[in-house]
Design an enzyme around this catalytic site. Structure first.
Site, short mmCIF file in Angstrom:
data_model
loop_
_atom_site.label_atom_id
_atom_site.label_comp_id
_atom_site.label_asym_id
_atom_site.label_seq_id
_atom_site.Cartn_x
_atom_site.Cartn_y
_atom_site.Cartn_z
N HIS A 1 0.81 -1.22 0.00
CA HIS A 1 0.00 0.00 0.00
C HIS A 1 0.85 1.27 0.00
O HIS A 1 0.34 2.35 -0.30
CB HIS A 1 -0.92 -0.01 1.23
CG HIS A 1 -0.15 -0.22 2.51
ND1 HIS A 1 0.38 -1.45 2.85
CD2 HIS A 1 0.21 0.62 3.49
CE1 HIS A 1 1.03 -1.34 4.00
NE2 HIS A 1 0.94 -0.10 4.41
N CYS B 1 7.67 -0.64 -2.26
CA CYS B 1 6.97 -0.48 -0.99
C CYS B 1 7.27 0.95 -0.52
O CYS B 1 7.80 1.75 -1.29
CB CYS B 1 7.37 -1.54 0.03
SG CYS B 1 9.10 -1.52 0.55
N GLY B 2 6.93 1.27 0.70
CA GLY B 2 7.11 2.66 1.15
C GLY B 2 8.55 3.11 1.05
O GLY B 2 8.86 4.15 0.47
N GLY C 1 11.15 0.78 0.14
CA GLY C 1 11.90 -0.15 -0.72
C GLY C 1 12.73 -1.14 0.09
O GLY C 1 13.19 -2.16 -0.44
N ILE C 2 12.90 -0.86 1.35
CA ILE C 2 13.80 -1.69 2.18
C ILE C 2 13.19 -3.06 2.46
O ILE C 2 13.84 -4.10 2.28
CB ILE C 2 14.16 -0.95 3.48
CG1 ILE C 2 14.94 0.33 3.16
CG2 ILE C 2 14.96 -1.86 4.41
CD1 ILE C 2 15.11 1.27 4.34
N GLY C 3 11.95 -3.07 2.90
CA GLY C 3 11.31 -4.34 3.22
C GLY C 3 11.24 -5.25 2.01
O GLY C 3 11.55 -6.45 2.09
N HIS D 1 26.76 -4.57 -13.33
CA HIS D 1 27.66 -5.30 -12.44
C HIS D 1 27.00 -6.46 -11.71
O HIS D 1 27.67 -7.45 -11.40
CB HIS D 1 28.25 -4.35 -11.39
CG HIS D 1 29.22 -3.37 -11.96
ND1 HIS D 1 30.05 -2.59 -11.17
CD2 HIS D 1 29.51 -3.04 -13.24
CE1 HIS D 1 30.80 -1.82 -11.93
NE2 HIS D 1 30.49 -2.06 -13.21
N ARG E 1 34.32 -10.32 -15.34
CA ARG E 1 34.64 -10.55 -13.93
C ARG E 1 33.38 -10.52 -13.06
O ARG E 1 33.33 -11.17 -12.01
CB ARG E 1 35.65 -9.51 -13.43
CG ARG E 1 35.12 -8.08 -13.36
CD ARG E 1 36.24 -7.09 -13.08
NE ARG E 1 35.75 -5.75 -12.79
CZ ARG E 1 35.36 -4.88 -13.72
NH1 ARG E 1 35.37 -5.22 -15.00
NH2 ARG E 1 34.95 -3.67 -13.37
#
Ligand code: RB5
Length: 144
Positions: free
Chosen positions: A12, A68-69, A71-73, A101, A135
Site C-alpha cells: 500500500h 513499498c514505502g 523499498g527496504i522491506g 555489475h 569478472r
C-alpha cells in the site's frame, strides 16, 4: 525487449507508483504481470515479494519490479530467494550499475522516498542496460 514479461508488485505504500510504472511498461510494449496490491488497504510486503519471486522462478516473468514505502522491506524479502538479485535504487546510476555489475533481475524502489520522474528514469535504466559479464559473472555466480 518488448516481448518480455515484467512482473510488478507493491504494498500500500507505493500503489500510485506501481500504477504509473505499469503504464510505462505497457506503453513500451512489455507484457506486465501485475501481482498486486490493488487497493489502499494495508498489506504485508513479504507476501508480494514472495509472489514475485515465484513468478520469476517459474518462468512466468523474466524480470520484476517491487515497490513499498521505503523499498527496504521488499528488497530484504526478495533477496531471501536464491534466484533473485534485487537492487534497491534511488537514482539512474544505481539502476544501471545494478544491471551492469550485478545482473539484478528485480528493481526495488520506495514510493515514499523517490519522485515519480526519477522512478521512471530508474525503470528505463533497469530495462535498457545489459549485464557486462566478465569478472562480474564470476561474482554473480557466487551469489547463488
Ligand atoms: C508500510 O507501512 C511500510 O512499512 C512498507 O511499505 C515498507 O516501507 C517496508 O519496508
Amino acid at each position: 525487449m518488448p516481448s518480455e514479461t515484467i512482473a510488478i508488485a507493491s504494498d500500500h505504500g507505493a500503489l500510485e507508483l506501481k500504477n504509473a510504472l505499469t503504464e510505462d511498461l505497457e506503453r513500451r510494449g512489455f507484457s506486465v504481470l501485475d501481482l498486486g496490491t490493488d487497493g489502499p488497504d494495508a498489506v504485508d510486503y513479504p507476501d508480494f515479494a514472495d509472489a514475485l519471486a515465484s513468478a520469476i522462478r517459474e518462468g512466468r516473468a523474466a524480470r520484476g519490479v517491487l515497490l513499498c514505502g521505503s523499498g527496504i522491506g521488499m528488497s530484504i524479502a526478495a533477496n531471501r530467494h536464491r534466484e533473485i538479485r534485487a537492487a534497491l535504487v534511488h537514482d539512474n546510476l544505481a539502476a544501471r550499475i545494478a544491471r551492469r555489475h550485478n545482473d539484478a533481475n528485480v528493481l526495488v524502489m520506495g514510493g515514499r522516498f523517490i519522485g515519480m520522474e526519477v522512478a521512471k528514469d530508474c525503470l528505463a535504466a533497469f530495462l535498457d542496460t545489459e549485464f557486462e559479464g566478465g569478472r562480474h559473472a564470476r561474482r554473480v555466480a557466487k551469489l547463488s
